[in-house]
Design an enzyme around this catalytic site. Structure first.
Site, PDB file in Angstrom:
ATOM      1  N   ILE A 110     -19.387   3.319  -5.951  1.00  0.00           N
ATOM      2  CA  ILE A 110     -18.525   3.472  -7.115  1.00  0.00           C
ATOM      3  C   ILE A 110     -17.160   3.991  -6.672  1.00  0.00           C
ATOM      4  CG2 ILE A 110     -18.178   4.729  -9.286  1.00  0.00           C
ATOM      5  CD1 ILE A 110     -21.220   4.789  -9.610  1.00  0.00           C
ATOM      6  N   VAL A 113     -14.845   1.292  -5.284  1.00  0.00           N
ATOM      7  CA  VAL A 113     -14.162   0.519  -6.323  1.00  0.00           C
ATOM      8  C   VAL A 113     -13.107   1.361  -7.018  1.00  0.00           C
ATOM      9  CG1 VAL A 113     -14.460  -0.579  -8.576  1.00  0.00           C
ATOM     10  CG2 VAL A 113     -16.050  -1.091  -6.722  1.00  0.00           C
ATOM     11  N   GLU A 114     -13.446   2.599  -7.323  1.00  0.00           N
ATOM     12  CA  GLU A 114     -12.554   3.438  -8.104  1.00  0.00           C
ATOM     13  C   GLU A 114     -11.264   3.791  -7.368  1.00  0.00           C
ATOM     14  OE1 GLU A 114     -12.742   3.845 -11.129  1.00  0.00           O
ATOM     15  OE2 GLU A 114     -14.492   4.859 -11.891  1.00  0.00           O
ATOM     16  N   SER A 115     -11.368   4.102  -6.088  1.00  0.00           N
ATOM     17  CA  SER A 115     -10.194   4.636  -5.390  1.00  0.00           C
ATOM     18  C   SER A 115      -9.978   4.097  -3.985  1.00  0.00           C
ATOM     19  CB  SER A 115     -10.315   6.158  -5.294  1.00  0.00           C
ATOM     20  OG  SER A 115     -11.391   6.512  -4.427  1.00  0.00           O
TER      21      SER A 115
END
Length: 304
Positions: A110, A113-115
């Site tokens: 996650i 994808v997020e950062s």
């Protein structure tokens, strides 16, 4: 290299007193140092890891295939290469934290994808850091956020908060795809989508357009990145310059100080010290409420 005894003498001389604690994690922020070349066939994860969880991220469909193609062959390939190389600095740390919370270790993707495993990323909605927490969620899960400190940018503290949040989401939805969707869209929007629809699983909600567009692509994007990260050579990612994890130890300092001055005292690059302590928004770190300040320094400085 400064010896530990010399280090203590110098820091005491300038009025900075420290007490060392055991090494906890391995990491450093952004592109301060890149590592030596690893062999092209060395993935971020071992081949056996793919079968170690309880079925998370085993789905296959056209949404996932489209993102695999985008990151392996399309415009996202360079970004994927950067994420893969940087991930080696954080994957072990984050997996360890999720393991401590009895959660599937694949949830670390996650953050990819997020950062892209960067502390400084800020979204259009003012979500900040590795796990892209908005301020209210960060504070709800115990993170300090003010004009001096933003713990959303601390790779240990924010990952611990993300683990607690994801655990709460799973307890609410009893399905990891729905929990991850709620991480993106908010638990209220996913609950509403389920309540207003006959469709009770994530992929059915996606196919029937019951979720926001971004959320409908969030899970497939994570799965695509995980599949590439586990076996990068299968997608023609070779000769990757994986970032080398760096050892650090935590020390307690009893006076306000400048990170730049401390870097000069212990003879490490200022950027390296900033990278190990990304939660501090200013160079001057103040002593708050008489409490000692915990600082991360390279392990080689503390234990030589």
């Amino acid at each position: 290299m400064t010896s530990f005894r010399e280090f203590l003498f110098i820091t005491c001389f300038i009025g900075v007193f420290i007490s060392c604690s055991p090494i906890q994690y391995v990491a450093i922020d952004e592109s301060v140092y890149t590592s030596t070349n690893l062999a092209p066939t060395v993935p971020v994860e071992s081949e056996s890891f793919e079968n170690q969880d309880i079925g998370l991220f085993k789905d296959n469909n056209e949404h996932i295939d489209r993102w695999i193609k985008y990151f392996a062959e399309g415009h996202g390939r360079q970004s994927m290469k950067n994420y893969l190389e940087r991930s080696n600095r954080y994957i072990s740390l984050m997996k360890g934290i999720f393991k401590e919370h009895d959660l599937p270790e694949d949830l670390v993707y996650i953050a990819m994808v997020e950062s892209g495993f960067q502390s400084s990323v800020v979204s259009s909605k003012n979500a900040v850091g590795y796990w892209q927490f908005i301020e209210s969620t960060g504070k709800r899960y115990g993170l300090t956020i003010n004009n001096i400190i933003d713990e959303r940018q601390d790779f240990v503290l924010v990952t611990q908060a993300a683990a607690r949040y994801l655990k709460d989401l799973y307890e609410m939805f009893e399905d990891w795809n729905l929990a991850i969707a709620a991480y993106n869209a908010g638990e209220g929007r996913v609950s509403k989508a389920l309540h207003n629809s006959f469709h009770k699983d994530y992929w059915s909600l996606v196919e029937n357009k019951k979720l926001p567009k971004e959320t409908s692509q969030f899970v497939p994007k994570i799965i695509a990145m995980k599949k590439i990260a586990v076996h990068p050579w299968k997608y023609n990612f070779s000769n990757l310059n994986y970032y080398e994890p760096l050892d650090y130890s935590s020390v307690n300092i009893s006076k306000s100080f400048s990170l730049k001055n401390l870097a000069e005292v212990i003879k490490v690059p200022h950027e390296e010290l900033l990278g190990l302590n990304p939660k501090y928004k200013q160079d001057i770190v103040p002593l708050l409420n008489g409490k000692k300040i915990e600082i991360r320094i390279p392990a080689s400085i503390a234990f030589i």
